[in-house]
Enzyme design. Structure first.
Site, PDB file in Angstrom:
ATOM      1  N   GLY A  53       0.840  -1.193   0.000  1.00  0.00           N
ATOM      2  CA  GLY A  53       0.000   0.000   0.000  1.00  0.00           C
ATOM      3  C   GLY A  53       0.868   1.233   0.000  1.00  0.00           C
ATOM      4  N   GLY A  56       1.720   5.822   4.349  1.00  0.00           N
ATOM      5  CA  GLY A  56       0.635   6.337   5.174  1.00  0.00           C
ATOM      6  C   GLY A  56      -0.630   5.505   5.087  1.00  0.00           C
ATOM      7  N   GLY A  58      -1.133   2.813   6.641  1.00  0.00           N
ATOM      8  CA  GLY A  58      -1.391   2.199   7.940  1.00  0.00           C
ATOM      9  C   GLY A  58      -0.836   0.794   8.080  1.00  0.00           C
ATOM     10  CE  LYS A  59       3.018  -0.253   3.550  1.00  0.00           C
ATOM     11  NZ  LYS A  59       2.882   1.090   3.016  1.00  0.00           N
ATOM     12  CD  GLU A 193       9.038  -0.194   4.360  1.00  0.00           C
ATOM     13  OE1 GLU A 193      10.129   0.179   3.901  1.00  0.00           O
ATOM     14  OE2 GLU A 193       8.024   0.511   4.370  1.00  0.00           O
TER      15      GLU A 193
END
Lengths: 281, 323, 436
Positions: A53, A56, A58-59, A193
């Site tokens: 996504g 920002g 929200g992940k 990440e």
């Protein structure tokens, strides 16, 4: 593929054949802003799931909520049959759901080996009363060290094992963090990440490591921006935008989903969707 | 001149140097190894001094008195730790320094004259301790280290405790427990993500370091009376200076730090005093020397933290300040 | 010589007719957080004579003068709000201690059989205590103070104290908010304000308003210089906030003992005579005026923070320095302005606190923890929160004396701090995520 993982059609919040994690109505607001608002989501067991996504979306906040590092305004989620809402982060980890961080948290002033040993669970010597008596924990320490050595060899960090973690490169720290998480023997590993800041030379080996985790029977959930990685290793992709889940499905299908393109183009022009769908602006 | 030197070197072995070393070892556990900003080590010393003195004056033996002191110390750790250990670290700093002052106000209030001695404090509680002195009356030692049998007894006990505490802490720090503690110092979220109950470990560290502070409080008052005024913030700041002098993340640092600190302080005191007496120093009076040495401590503390945060003996790699 | 009393506590002591003096024997000095002229000493250091003069346990006498003569030394001290006094003497030996009876409140007298002149010996201990026990408050022949006005007077005193604390607390909070520094040397800016006020007004004899302006200007300049010489280079060096905090502790010690060297260890009397009757409560006129000016200063500051560009930028930096920098705000410039504004408010607060409590070398340090309590109660780093926190602390300190002994009133305020952290860690006004 969709049929192997999902029951029925792949759509946001769809039921899975064998979910390991099921979350309902998870809401997190900061001040007046809604960071996460997930009605229903299921994570398939034994698969590699990507959470993607725009910035920002929200992940990471969702990650923090699931692992007990942040508290939602409301919501419940069940991991492996256990209710996890309100469970503190360290207990979540003990239940087998272990995470890494977007900004790596290698413990700089501990050696690589000490970092690894720290990951091992149920160590007798971690009890303050037993700590003084080496005989109580010496044997376990040897076993822990053996496991750590195996993992370090696998992650090609064995040559560095007596160095301070501070001396490692960014990519090596990512590897160390992943290896350290594996020391806990998790059933589900959540990587925030894993490719960020990793030198291209290390990328392939990192991808292989993640695929190996699946082979060993672990469930992997990762947040990633790099679509190349998403397409190559994930079995299932969940797309978030503005706190909500906007699409789900196998990677190839999700990339074609108009909702996904909108989410990226609307909020984040530069995201490489990997399928020649870059904004023409 | 020789007298000044002898006075200064005599500080090497005084029970006070030992007490400060013990308190600094406890603080090393808190700050150097766990990263806890405890600015109330004086509170632990106060608890040790008062609990010990009050217990022995109530007729209890030495062992029960020490056990009661430890119990009081553990209670203090819970009181300090429960509200703050989940919060950002500077809250602990403010709460610990506040708690130390609260305790000092309470023990010195005249309303508690019958219990704590109020502003006068307590004395005559160490008789049991000196009654088991195994050394026959006489003069011991030589030159700067001349002492009577009482002085010898209290020094032997004080320094034995310092050595035991140092060995204990170094053993703890090298255990898996110590690994978790040091991990928390580096990044508590990382340790949490590995399934460790960070809050509980911080509390354990607070308790252990606090008990060493409590023991320091007992050693501190053995050769003197318990005076509430001795347990002010100045005491805590001295201990911090000692810790940073020797190196916060080391076990020997606090001991050597305490020795250097007191020798230097005595030396400057003696030299300033002699300078004033002989008319070499004219801009201050004898009365003002005490203030000058505090200024020196303050300057020393600032310079240390800015230019050599790892302490004189600390390893640059083991820099412990983060954030 | 009539005693000059600066606060209500002193006023009320007039109505009681007893005075007592408690002797403390210490091997070393005493460290007092309270407004006390007793220096922080180390157990091996100086010699001192000290005591407390009280009209019963709950009624310390403020403003009583004690003189000490002996061994070629002469000195005097004035009791503080807690009735405490202390005089440092150079050597061991014999000293004559005299209590100046003319400085006692009306009707106060020594207990039968006691003289107002005593001889004390300093020999084995470094600190001795001289007792002047007086007829106590609970003596049947002494009329107790009327209680009707006590609560009202405590409320006034609490508001007054809270308003004065608020300016210094806002200063502390602004600096914390923009730089992350928990400045333990903040109390010394209060002290410098109070002591330079003494120099200008009492030593040089300047007009009171001019003196207050000059004293505030000096503290403001000191704030700017402090940032330029010490804190800015440390920020550039990227020194961590923990290290900076310890540096500020060192700085606090250095400044405090420097001031002791310059001004001595005794309390400097600053308060003025006139009193006003407000709703039946006698208030020293100067305190009422100071409170009024403080309110104007606080409102002016609120306008600055909410209405001006720089004020808004300040709040942005407090909220998130990195974000503020990315929107083009010059963070270093804002921090510089913050130091100046914070120092000005704190200096003014120091001047007024001097007028309220008298001034001594450790006046600021003695209220430092109350300032931290105020800032924490309000929610770390929020300026308005700090003001509210200061009012709560001030009120609590004064009102608590209705139920607890006055020598525990600061302790009460600090206990409230711990309780608030337990139940509402973000402070009274703070937002939850601030505690992160």
């Amino acid at each position: 593929m969709a049929n192997e993982i999902a029951k029925g059609k792949a759509e946001p919040g769809c039921a899975k054949v064998d979910p390991i994690l099921v979350a309902d109505n998870v809401l997190r607001q900061f001040g007046g802003l809604t960071a996460v608002d997930v009605k229903h989501v299921e994570i398939p067991r034994g698969q590699i799931t990507a959470l993607i996504g725009p910035n920002g979306a929200g992940k990471t906040t969702f990650f923090n909520l699931l692992t007990g590092f942040d508290k939602p305004n409301s919501g419940t989620w069940v991991f492996n049959g256990k209710q996890l809402a309100g469970v503190p982060s360290y207990k979540v980890a003990r239940l087998g759901m272990v995470r890494t961080f977007q900004l790596t948290k290698a413990l700089s002033l501990l050696t690589v080996m000490e970092n690894m040993r720290l990951g091992s669970q149920n160590q007798k010597g971690e009890n303050p009363l037993a700590a003084m008596f080496r005989s109580v924990w010496r044997k376990q320490e040897q076993l822990v060290t053996e496991t750590a050595n195996e993992l370090l060899t696998r992650f090609k960090l064995d040559a560095k094992k007596d160095d301070f973690a501070a001396s490692l490169s960014g990519g090596q720290r990512k590897l160390l963090e992943m290896a350290r998480a594996l020391m806990t023997k998790p059933t589900m590993i959540m990587l925030d990440e894993p490719m960020a800041g990793v030198n291209p030379a290390l990328t392939q080996s990192l991808l292989d490591h993640i695929k190996d985790l699946k082979k060993e029977g672990m469930t992997v959930l990762f947040v990633e921006h790099d679509m190349h990685m998403v397409r190559h290793i994930s079995d299932w992709v969940i797309v978030m935008a503005e706190g909500k889940i906007v699409a789900e499905g196998p990677p190839k299908e999700v990339m074609k989903n108009p909702a996904v393109i909108d989410a990226y183009l609307g909020a984040h022009h530069d995201s490489d969707l990997g399928a020649k769908k870059k904004a023409g602006k | 001149m020789e007298q000044i030197l002898a006075n200064a070197l005599g500080e090497l072995l005084t029970p006070m140097t030992a007490a400060y070393a013990l308190a600094a070892i406890g603080l090393a556990m808190h700050f150097g190894f766990t990263g806890l900003l405890n600015f109330g080590q004086a509170a632990y010393m106060l608890v040790g001094a008062y609990a010990f003195a009050m217990s022995t004056l109530a007729g209890l033996g030495l062992v029960p008195a020490i056990l009661i002191s430890f119990a009081a110390s553990i209670v203090l750790s819970f009181v300090l730790g429960i509200p703050t250990l989940r919060l950002r670290s500077d809250y602990l700093a403010i709460v610990t320094i506040a708690a130390a002052e609260i305790l000092r106000f309470i023990v010195s209030t005249t309303g508690l004259n019958d219990v704590t001695g109020g502003p006068q404090g307590l004395s005559g509680f160490a008789r049991d301790f000196y009654s088991i002195n195994p050394f026959p009356a006489g003069e011991y030692g030589f030159w700067a280290w001349t002492m009577d049998e009482k002085g010898l007894w209290v020094r032997v006990v004080a320094w034995s405790l310092v050595i035991i505490a140092a060995l204990f802490v170094s053993k703890m720090i090298r255990s898996p427990w110590g690994r978790v503690i040091k991990g928390i110092r580096e990044d508590e979220d990382a340790v949490r993500s590995l399934g460790k109950n960070v809050y509980s470990y911080k509390m354990q560290s607070l308790i252990i370091g606090g008990m060493l502070g409590t023991l320091a409080g007992i050693v501190f008052v053995l050769p003197r009376a318990v005076q509430p005024g001795n347990f002010g913030t100045g005491l805590t700041f001295f201990i911090w200076t000692i810790l940073l002098l020797g190196g916060a993340a080391t076990v020997l640092g606090p001991i050597i730090g305490s020795m250097i600190f007191w020798v230097l302080l005595s030396l400057t005191d003696g030299l300033l005093s002699a300078g004033v007496d002989s008319g070499v120093i004219t801009f201050i009076t004898q009365n003002q020397i005490g203030g000058i040495r505090f200024m020196l401590v303050g300057i020393g503390l600032m310079l240390l933290v800015i230019f050599r945060p790892q302490g004189i003996f600390g390893n640059k790699k083991e820099l412990y300040f983060n954030g | 010589m009539k005693p000059r009393r600066s606060n209500l506590l002193g006023r009320f002591t007039k109505w009681v007719g007893a005075l007592s003096l408690v002797l403390v024997t210490t091997l070393g000095g005493s460290t007092a957080l309270a407004i006390a002229p007793n220096p922080t000493q180390d157990i091996t250091s100086q010699y001192a004579i000290q005591g407390t003069i009280r009209q019963g346990a709950a009624n310390p006498v403020e403003g009583a003068v004690i003189n000490v003569v002996g061994e070629g030394f002469e000195g005097s001290a004035t009791t503080n709000a807690r009735g405490k006094w202390e005089i440092n003497v150079p050597n061991k030996g014999s000293y004559t201690v005299t209590l100046d009876l003319a400085t006692l409140p009306e009707g106060a007298k020594l207990k039968p059989g006691f003289e107002n002149v005593r001889t004390v010996e300093i020999d084995k201990v470094n600190t001795v205590v001289a007792i002047f026990p007086l007829v106590e408050i609970d003596d049947p022949n002494v009329t107790p103070p009327p209680t009707t006005n006590v609560v009202l007077s405590r409320i006034f005193a609490g508001l007054n104290f809270g308003i004065l604390l608020a300016m210094a607390a806002i200063g502390l909070s602004l600096i914390y908010g923009t730089t992350g520094l928990s400045n333990f040397a903040h109390g010394e800016m209060v002290t410098i304000g109070a002591l330079t006020m003494f120099t200008f007004n009492r030593v040089m004899g300047l007009d009171i308003i001019l003196s207050a302006l000059l004293a505030t200007a000096i503290v403001t300049a000191f704030g700017y210089t402090q940032d330029a010489v010490l804190w800015r280079p440390l920020r550039k060096k990227r020194i961590g906030i923990t290290q900076m905090m310890i540096v500020s502790i060192g700085l606090s010690i250095v400044i405090r003992y420097f001031l002791q060297l310059v001004y001595g260890g005794d309390t400097k009397v600053l308060s003025q005579g006139t009193t006003w009757n407000i709703f039946g409560v006698l208030m020293p006129a100067i305190n009422v005026i100071c409170a009024g000016i403080s309110i104007i200063a606080l409102l002016g500051f609120a306008w600055f923070l909410t209405r001006t560009r720089i004020g808004k930028a300040t709040r942005a930096v407090s909220d998130n320095a990195a974000l503020a920098a990315s929107t083009g705000i010059d963070v270093e410039r804002i921090v510089r302005i913050v130091w100046v504004v914070a120092a000005a408010l704190t200096g003014l607060s120091g001047v007024f606190i001097g007028l309220y409590f008298q001034a001594a070398w450790d006046t600021g340090f003695s209220i430092l923890l109350l300032l931290f309590a105020a800032v924490t109660l309000g929610g770390l780093g929020t300026a308005f929160g700090a003001a509210v926190g200061a009012l709560i602390v001030g009120m609590f300190v004064e009102l608590s004396t209705l139920v607890i002994p006055p020598d525990l009133k600061f302790a009460g305020a600090l206990i409230v701090l711990i309780l608030v952290l337990l139940f509402r860690p973000q402070g009274v006004l703070g937002r939850k995520q601030r505690i992160g």
